[in-house]
Motif scaffolding. Sequence first.
Motif, PDB file in Angstrom:
ATOM      1  N   SER A   2      -5.837   3.605   1.569  1.00  0.00           N
ATOM      2  CA  SER A   2      -4.636   3.881   0.781  1.00  0.00           C
ATOM      3  C   SER A   2      -3.428   3.121   1.334  1.00  0.00           C
ATOM      4  O   SER A   2      -2.567   2.678   0.572  1.00  0.00           O
ATOM      5  CB  SER A   2      -4.355   5.382   0.691  1.00  0.00           C
ATOM      6  OG  SER A   2      -3.983   5.905   1.944  1.00  0.00           O
ATOM      7  N   VAL A   3      -3.360   2.950   2.655  1.00  0.00           N
ATOM      8  CA  VAL A   3      -2.278   2.183   3.260  1.00  0.00           C
ATOM      9  C   VAL A   3      -2.384   0.714   2.844  1.00  0.00           C
ATOM     10  O   VAL A   3      -1.396   0.093   2.428  1.00  0.00           O
ATOM     11  CB  VAL A   3      -2.302   2.311   4.802  1.00  0.00           C
ATOM     12  CG1 VAL A   3      -1.307   1.352   5.457  1.00  0.00           C
ATOM     13  CG2 VAL A   3      -2.031   3.742   5.217  1.00  0.00           C
ATOM     14  N   ILE A   4      -3.582   0.163   2.934  1.00  0.00           N
ATOM     15  CA  ILE A   4      -3.796  -1.236   2.546  1.00  0.00           C
ATOM     16  C   ILE A   4      -3.508  -1.416   1.061  1.00  0.00           C
ATOM     17  O   ILE A   4      -2.800  -2.343   0.657  1.00  0.00           O
ATOM     18  CB  ILE A   4      -5.228  -1.684   2.900  1.00  0.00           C
ATOM     19  CG1 ILE A   4      -5.418  -1.691   4.419  1.00  0.00           C
ATOM     20  CG2 ILE A   4      -5.534  -3.067   2.307  1.00  0.00           C
ATOM     21  CD1 ILE A   4      -6.849  -1.898   4.870  1.00  0.00           C
ATOM     22  N   LEU A   5      -4.021  -0.524   0.235  1.00  0.00           N
ATOM     23  CA  LEU A   5      -3.835  -0.617  -1.215  1.00  0.00           C
ATOM     24  C   LEU A   5      -2.360  -0.539  -1.592  1.00  0.00           C
ATOM     25  O   LEU A   5      -1.876  -1.323  -2.413  1.00  0.00           O
ATOM     26  CB  LEU A   5      -4.624   0.490  -1.920  1.00  0.00           C
ATOM     27  CG  LEU A   5      -4.520   0.547  -3.437  1.00  0.00           C
ATOM     28  CD1 LEU A   5      -5.043  -0.737  -4.068  1.00  0.00           C
ATOM     29  CD2 LEU A   5      -5.282   1.758  -3.962  1.00  0.00           C
ATOM     30  N   GLU A   6      -1.643   0.372  -0.972  1.00  0.00           N
ATOM     31  CA  GLU A   6      -0.213   0.516  -1.255  1.00  0.00           C
ATOM     32  C   GLU A   6       0.536  -0.776  -0.925  1.00  0.00           C
ATOM     33  O   GLU A   6       1.398  -1.224  -1.683  1.00  0.00           O
ATOM     34  CB  GLU A   6       0.360   1.677  -0.453  1.00  0.00           C
ATOM     35  CG  GLU A   6       1.833   1.918  -0.685  1.00  0.00           C
ATOM     36  CD  GLU A   6       2.348   3.092   0.114  1.00  0.00           C
ATOM     37  OE1 GLU A   6       3.422   2.954   0.717  1.00  0.00           O
ATOM     38  OE2 GLU A   6       1.672   4.142   0.152  1.00  0.00           O
ATOM     39  N   ARG A   7       0.184  -1.376   0.192  1.00  0.00           N
ATOM     40  CA  ARG A   7       0.847  -2.634   0.589  1.00  0.00           C
ATOM     41  C   ARG A   7       0.477  -3.784  -0.342  1.00  0.00           C
ATOM     42  O   ARG A   7       1.314  -4.615  -0.671  1.00  0.00           O
ATOM     43  CB  ARG A   7       0.506  -2.976   2.029  1.00  0.00           C
ATOM     44  CG  ARG A   7       1.185  -2.030   2.994  1.00  0.00           C
ATOM     45  CD  ARG A   7       0.780  -2.334   4.403  1.00  0.00           C
ATOM     46  NE  ARG A   7       1.370  -1.372   5.311  1.00  0.00           N
ATOM     47  CZ  ARG A   7       1.948  -1.703   6.456  1.00  0.00           C
ATOM     48  NH1 ARG A   7       2.002  -2.954   6.836  1.00  0.00           N
ATOM     49  NH2 ARG A   7       2.459  -0.771   7.220  1.00  0.00           N
ATOM     50  N   ILE A   8      -0.772  -3.841  -0.743  1.00  0.00           N
ATOM     51  CA  ILE A   8      -1.185  -4.887  -1.684  1.00  0.00           C
ATOM     52  C   ILE A   8      -0.400  -4.745  -2.982  1.00  0.00           C
ATOM     53  O   ILE A   8       0.204  -5.702  -3.469  1.00  0.00           O
ATOM     54  CB  ILE A   8      -2.702  -4.815  -1.976  1.00  0.00           C
ATOM     55  CG1 ILE A   8      -3.515  -5.173  -0.742  1.00  0.00           C
ATOM     56  CG2 ILE A   8      -3.063  -5.733  -3.147  1.00  0.00           C
ATOM     57  CD1 ILE A   8      -4.996  -4.850  -0.870  1.00  0.00           C
ATOM     58  N   MET A   9      -0.399  -3.543  -3.543  1.00  0.00           N
ATOM     59  CA  MET A   9       0.260  -3.334  -4.822  1.00  0.00           C
ATOM     60  C   MET A   9       1.771  -3.497  -4.712  1.00  0.00           C
ATOM     61  O   MET A   9       2.426  -3.854  -5.693  1.00  0.00           O
ATOM     62  CB  MET A   9      -0.110  -1.970  -5.403  1.00  0.00           C
ATOM     63  CG  MET A   9      -1.597  -1.851  -5.733  1.00  0.00           C
ATOM     64  SD  MET A   9      -2.273  -3.219  -6.707  1.00  0.00           S
ATOM     65  CE  MET A   9      -1.501  -2.926  -8.283  1.00  0.00           C
ATOM     66  N   GLY A  10       2.322  -3.290  -3.538  1.00  0.00           N
ATOM     67  CA  GLY A  10       3.741  -3.513  -3.326  1.00  0.00           C
ATOM     68  C   GLY A  10       4.143  -4.969  -3.439  1.00  0.00           C
ATOM     69  O   GLY A  10       5.310  -5.281  -3.675  1.00  0.00           O
ATOM     70  N   THR A  11       3.185  -5.868  -3.276  1.00  0.00           N
ATOM     71  CA  THR A  11       3.472  -7.299  -3.387  1.00  0.00           C
ATOM     72  C   THR A  11       3.255  -7.825  -4.801  1.00  0.00           C
ATOM     73  O   THR A  11       3.647  -8.946  -5.098  1.00  0.00           O
ATOM     74  CB  THR A  11       2.593  -8.121  -2.421  1.00  0.00           C
ATOM     75  OG1 THR A  11       1.237  -8.025  -2.823  1.00  0.00           O
ATOM     76  CG2 THR A  11       2.762  -7.660  -0.983  1.00  0.00           C
ATOM     77  N   VAL A  12       2.626  -7.017  -5.649  1.00  0.00           N
ATOM     78  CA  VAL A  12       2.328  -7.424  -7.020  1.00  0.00           C
ATOM     79  C   VAL A  12       3.498  -7.035  -7.924  1.00  0.00           C
ATOM     80  O   VAL A  12       4.030  -5.931  -7.816  1.00  0.00           O
ATOM     81  CB  VAL A  12       1.024  -6.742  -7.505  1.00  0.00           C
ATOM     82  CG1 VAL A  12       0.747  -7.060  -8.965  1.00  0.00           C
ATOM     83  CG2 VAL A  12      -0.154  -7.155  -6.632  1.00  0.00           C
ATOM     84  N   GLN A  13       3.879  -7.929  -8.799  1.00  0.00           N
ATOM     85  CA  GLN A  13       4.953  -7.645  -9.752  1.00  0.00           C
ATOM     86  C   GLN A  13       4.575  -6.419 -10.591  1.00  0.00           C
ATOM     87  O   GLN A  13       3.425  -6.302 -11.029  1.00  0.00           O
ATOM     88  CB  GLN A  13       5.190  -8.840 -10.681  1.00  0.00           C
ATOM     89  CG  GLN A  13       5.704 -10.071  -9.980  1.00  0.00           C
ATOM     90  CD  GLN A  13       7.096  -9.832  -9.396  1.00  0.00           C
ATOM     91  OE1 GLN A  13       7.932  -9.176  -9.989  1.00  0.00           O
ATOM     92  NE2 GLN A  13       7.311 -10.353  -8.205  1.00  0.00           N
ATOM     93  N   PRO A  14       5.521  -5.512 -10.814  1.00  0.00           N
ATOM     94  CA  PRO A  14       5.212  -4.294 -11.584  1.00  0.00           C
ATOM     95  C   PRO A  14       4.532  -4.572 -12.927  1.00  0.00           C
ATOM     96  O   PRO A  14       3.604  -3.844 -13.314  1.00  0.00           O
ATOM     97  CB  PRO A  14       6.582  -3.640 -11.777  1.00  0.00           C
ATOM     98  CG  PRO A  14       7.360  -4.081 -10.587  1.00  0.00           C
ATOM     99  CD  PRO A  14       6.907  -5.501 -10.329  1.00  0.00           C
ATOM    100  N   ALA A  15       4.940  -5.610 -13.619  1.00  0.00           N
ATOM    101  CA  ALA A  15       4.346  -5.929 -14.919  1.00  0.00           C
ATOM    102  C   ALA A  15       2.883  -6.364 -14.798  1.00  0.00           C
ATOM    103  O   ALA A  15       2.121  -6.256 -15.762  1.00  0.00           O
ATOM    104  CB  ALA A  15       5.151  -7.026 -15.609  1.00  0.00           C
ATOM    105  N   ASP A  16       2.476  -6.833 -13.621  1.00  0.00           N
ATOM    106  CA  ASP A  16       1.104  -7.328 -13.424  1.00  0.00           C
ATOM    107  C   ASP A  16       0.162  -6.273 -12.850  1.00  0.00           C
ATOM    108  O   ASP A  16      -1.046  -6.508 -12.779  1.00  0.00           O
ATOM    109  CB  ASP A  16       1.113  -8.536 -12.486  1.00  0.00           C
ATOM    110  CG  ASP A  16       1.847  -9.715 -13.077  1.00  0.00           C
ATOM    111  OD1 ASP A  16       1.890  -9.834 -14.322  1.00  0.00           O
ATOM    112  OD2 ASP A  16       2.389 -10.522 -12.296  1.00  0.00           O
TER     113      ASP A  16
END
Length: 114
Positions: A21-35
């Motif tokens: 969950s920590v890794i996933l949160e960080r990954i998704m934090g780098t992805v543009q919200p629209a993507d």
Amino acid sequence: MSAVIVFTEGDPWFINSRNWSVILERIMGTVQPADRDSFDWFLNETGLDFPSVEPDGRSSVARLVLSVVEQLQVELSIKPEGGAVANSPYYGDLVSKLRNEINVNSGDGSALDG
């Protein structure tokens, strides 16, 4: 519960859901919200499935995950209680598998130095 990363080639890599969950949160934090919605079908709380990623996008997804994991390793290595985890062969194995994923999907095998 656990999560799994399934690679294009080679064995999968498993992690407990708390650490994932920590890794996933960080990954998704780098992805543009629209993507973010476009990532849901191959990257979620159960893990990451590289074979489900469009072939042209696998290398970039692997690079994204690799950068997050490497940053996490750095952060864990400066914490007294986290150093052993960050430098363990476990995360090293993930880094190696991600680098292989980049090379497998680069076309010429020279996409990643070192």
